[in-house]
Design a protein around this motif. Structure first.
Motif, short mmCIF file in Angstrom:
data_model
loop_
_atom_site.label_atom_id
_atom_site.label_comp_id
_atom_site.label_asym_id
_atom_site.label_seq_id
_atom_site.Cartn_x
_atom_site.Cartn_y
_atom_site.Cartn_z
N PHE A 410 40.37 44.28 35.35
CA PHE A 410 41.48 43.88 36.21
C PHE A 410 42.50 43.05 35.42
O PHE A 410 43.72 43.18 35.61
N VAL A 411 42.00 42.20 34.53
CA VAL A 411 42.90 41.39 33.71
C VAL A 411 43.78 42.29 32.84
O VAL A 411 45.00 42.07 32.72
N PHE A 436 37.07 41.31 36.33
CA PHE A 436 36.09 42.20 36.91
C PHE A 436 36.63 43.62 36.80
O PHE A 436 37.82 43.82 36.56
N ASN A 437 35.77 44.60 36.98
CA ASN A 437 36.18 45.99 36.82
C ASN A 437 36.60 46.60 38.15
O ASN A 437 36.00 46.30 39.20
N VAL A 438 37.58 47.46 38.10
CA VAL A 438 38.05 48.18 39.29
C VAL A 438 38.08 49.67 38.96
O VAL A 438 38.07 50.08 37.79
N LEU A 475 37.94 35.11 43.61
CA LEU A 475 36.92 35.85 44.36
C LEU A 475 36.14 34.85 45.22
O LEU A 475 35.73 33.80 44.74
N LYS A 476 35.95 35.18 46.47
CA LYS A 476 35.20 34.30 47.36
C LYS A 476 34.41 35.15 48.35
O LYS A 476 34.72 36.34 48.57
N THR A 477 33.42 34.53 48.93
CA THR A 477 32.54 35.24 49.87
C THR A 477 33.02 35.04 51.30
O THR A 477 33.24 33.90 51.74
N THR A 538 36.42 43.41 47.78
CA THR A 538 36.23 43.95 46.43
C THR A 538 35.52 45.30 46.47
O THR A 538 35.65 46.09 45.52
N SER A 539 34.76 45.54 47.55
CA SER A 539 34.10 46.85 47.66
C SER A 539 35.12 47.97 47.78
O SER A 539 34.82 49.13 47.46
#
Length: 543
Positions: A410-411, A436-438, A475-477, A538-539
């Motif tokens: 993502f970066v 993270f990967n997308v 990122l948060k839950t 994120t899913s």
């Protein structure tokens, strides 16, 4: 392996312990029986001693000089008799008033024993009475009195012959028998006072049996039990209560549990130690076998598979068929890994060829687009915009092609999309957030959306007026899962105003971020510039 070992060993251990327990129970029953038989023998021996003393006193009572109370002749007779009867410390002839009329020691003649219970009972009942432990009034010794009646020819009781059985003689007589190690013998009168004891007679003779054992003295029938004796030794005793014995005396015989159970206890201890040692050795062997012949090859198999999954195509188990079942599995994995490496090689060649052709195609499209738009006299700004968008798509494709799984950092996606708008002399775009990967669709959508945001900022926003752009995400839950919170904040530019109609750029941003990614897009038009926020699961970014 350890569980399997325990399944095999524990039943054997259970059988061993059960056999030891059964043997212990059998041994206990045997000890109780032995104690009871020894107690019977001791009771019979006491009965014979008391019976012999009674017969002697009855013979004395039948002598004419005793029946006639001929004091001179009787005293001489008593002197001769007591010398030959060591079991008696003295024999006295009492008249019906309880006064001593005849005795081997003349000093005692005239002494009254009328208050003694044994005298009263024998005189009243006309039969032999065994007294209780006492200290002789004339001799001063510890004695057990025995009283027999003196009867005339009409069978009337005219007096009493009282014999004082010597307890020292009784103790010597009883201790002549053989005793097992740490065994015991106790004789007590009907009141529970000890008159003979082995061992430690000097400690117990003359004392009363402890209160917690008094119920044995008055029990209605003999029996056996295990207890701790007054001397502190654990014993199995057989007891014969005074009420059950013809002599009126209490007798108990005790066998030491330590001595009687010594062999079985040693065998049990050895069995337990050997069993535990066997279990320990078996568990150790199971652990060693499991570690070196199961766990180690399993770890190698798992490590190899994980290495292959992480892209280490050269990883191999190195196992062969001679390594057993795991070697067969390892050999199959190595063969599959070799095939997979070969397939990856072919795929890599194809992907490189595809990347080359896609870039050539995009370049061709750009050339055709420029020539067509130029011929059609289209505004050059439109041409530059289309060229920039095609270039952004090409950059996104290049980032995706770097990863064999067709995902992208993502970066790197953000950096690649905004790189054309960076100022080489000063930092105008600040990018902050975890990597993270997308998926490929997400990479393309973000690339196009960020390109449009940066283009608008360069034309109308902060980048058109020496301003800056902050690109941040975290990122948060949340309740539905992990969320990406992405913000685009322009600072130092002209005030932002809400457009009267949605243009192509706004439409692309909404479609790319909100519709395609199923995210929530919110834009604020502030005095400092545009502030846009995207919230998405994120899913939804894995595609």
């Amino acid at each position: 392996m350890i569980s399997l070992m325990l399944m095999c060993v524990l039943p054997l251990a259970a059988v061993l312990f059960y056999n030891l327990y059964s043997l212990r129970q059998s041994q206990e029953r045997g000890v109780h029986d032995d104690a009871y038989r020894l107690g019977q023998v001791a009771s019979l021996e006491i009965a014979r001693i008391i019976g012999g003393a009674e017969d002697t006193l009855l013979a004395v009572a039948a002598a004419p000089i005793v029946r006639d109370f001929d004091e001179r002749a009787c005293n001489a007779y008593m002197g001769r008799v007591t010398r030959d009867l060591p079991q008696f410390s003295g024999i006295a002839v009492l008249d019906s008033e309880g006064v001593i009329r005849c005795l081997q020691n003349p000093k005692g003649i005239g002494t009254s024993l009328a208050d003694k219970v044994y005298f009263k009972q024998s005189l009243a009942k006309g039969k032999t009475v065994l007294g209780r432990f006492t200290k002789g009034r004339v001799s001063g010794e510890l004695v057990l009195p025995i009283a027999v009646p003196i009867k005339d020819d009409a069978d009337n009781v005219t007096g009493i012959v009282a014999g004082s059985m010597s307890l020292s003689w009784l103790e010597k007589r009883l201790t002549e028998r053989e005793f097992a190690k740490n065994s015991s013998l106790t004789v007590a009168d009907a009141g529970g006072t000890v008159i003979a004891r082995y061992p430690q007679p000097e400690k117990f003779v003359g004392t009363r049996i402890a209160e917690q054992f008094q119920h044995l003295v008055t029990a209605v029938a003999p029996g056996t039990m295990e207890l701790t004796s007054q001397d502190g030794t654990r014993r199995i005793i057989a007891y014969f209560p005074a009420s059950d014995a013809s002599t009126g005396l209490y007798v108990s015989v005790g066998l030491s549990t330590a001595e009687e159970y010594g062999a079985i206890t040693s065998a049990t201890t050895r069995g337990i130690v050997v069993t535990l040692l066997a279990i320990g050795i078996a568990a150790l062997l199971a652990w060693i076998i499991g570690k070196f012949y199961i766990r180690r090859p399993v770890d190698r198999l798992v490590a190899t598979v994980q290495a292959l999954r992480s892209g280490q195509q050269a990883a191999r188990t190195g196992l062969a068929e001679q390594d057993g079942e795991f070697g067969i599995v390892g050999k199959a994995i190595d063969a599959y890994a070799a095939e997979l490496t070969e397939a990856h090689g072919r795929t890599d060649i194809l992907m490189r060829e595809l990347d080359h052709r896609v870039k050539n195609l995009l370049a061709t499209v750009q050339v055709i687009m420029r020539q067509t738009l130029k011929t059609a006299n289209v505004d050059p700004a439109v041409q530059r915009t289309l060229s920039a968008r095609l270039a952004a798509m090409s950059d996104a494709h290049s980032v995706l092609m770097k990863n064999e799984s067709h995902t992208a950092s993502f970066v790197e996606i953000v950096a690649a999309a905004l790189r054309p708008f960076e100022n080489p002399t000063s930092k105008v775009i600040d990018i902050t957030g975890p990597d993270f990967n997308v998926g490929s669709s997400t990479a393309l959508a973000f690339t196009m959306a960020l390109h449009e945001l940066a283009t608008n900022a360069a034309k109308y926003g902060s980048l058109s007026n020496d301003g800056t752009v902050d690109v941040e995400w975290s990122l948060k839950t949340g309740f539905e899962g992990e969320l990406l919170s992405f913000t685009w904040t322009e600072r130092g530019g002209p005030p932002a105003s809400r457009p009267e109609a949605e243009g192509f750029g706004s439409l692309m941003i909404r479609r790319m971020l909100a519709d395609q990614l199923r995210g929530d897009v919110h834009a604020d038009y502030l005095e400092t510039g545009l502030a846009l926020t995207l919230t998405v699961l994120t899913s939804n970014l894995r595609n």
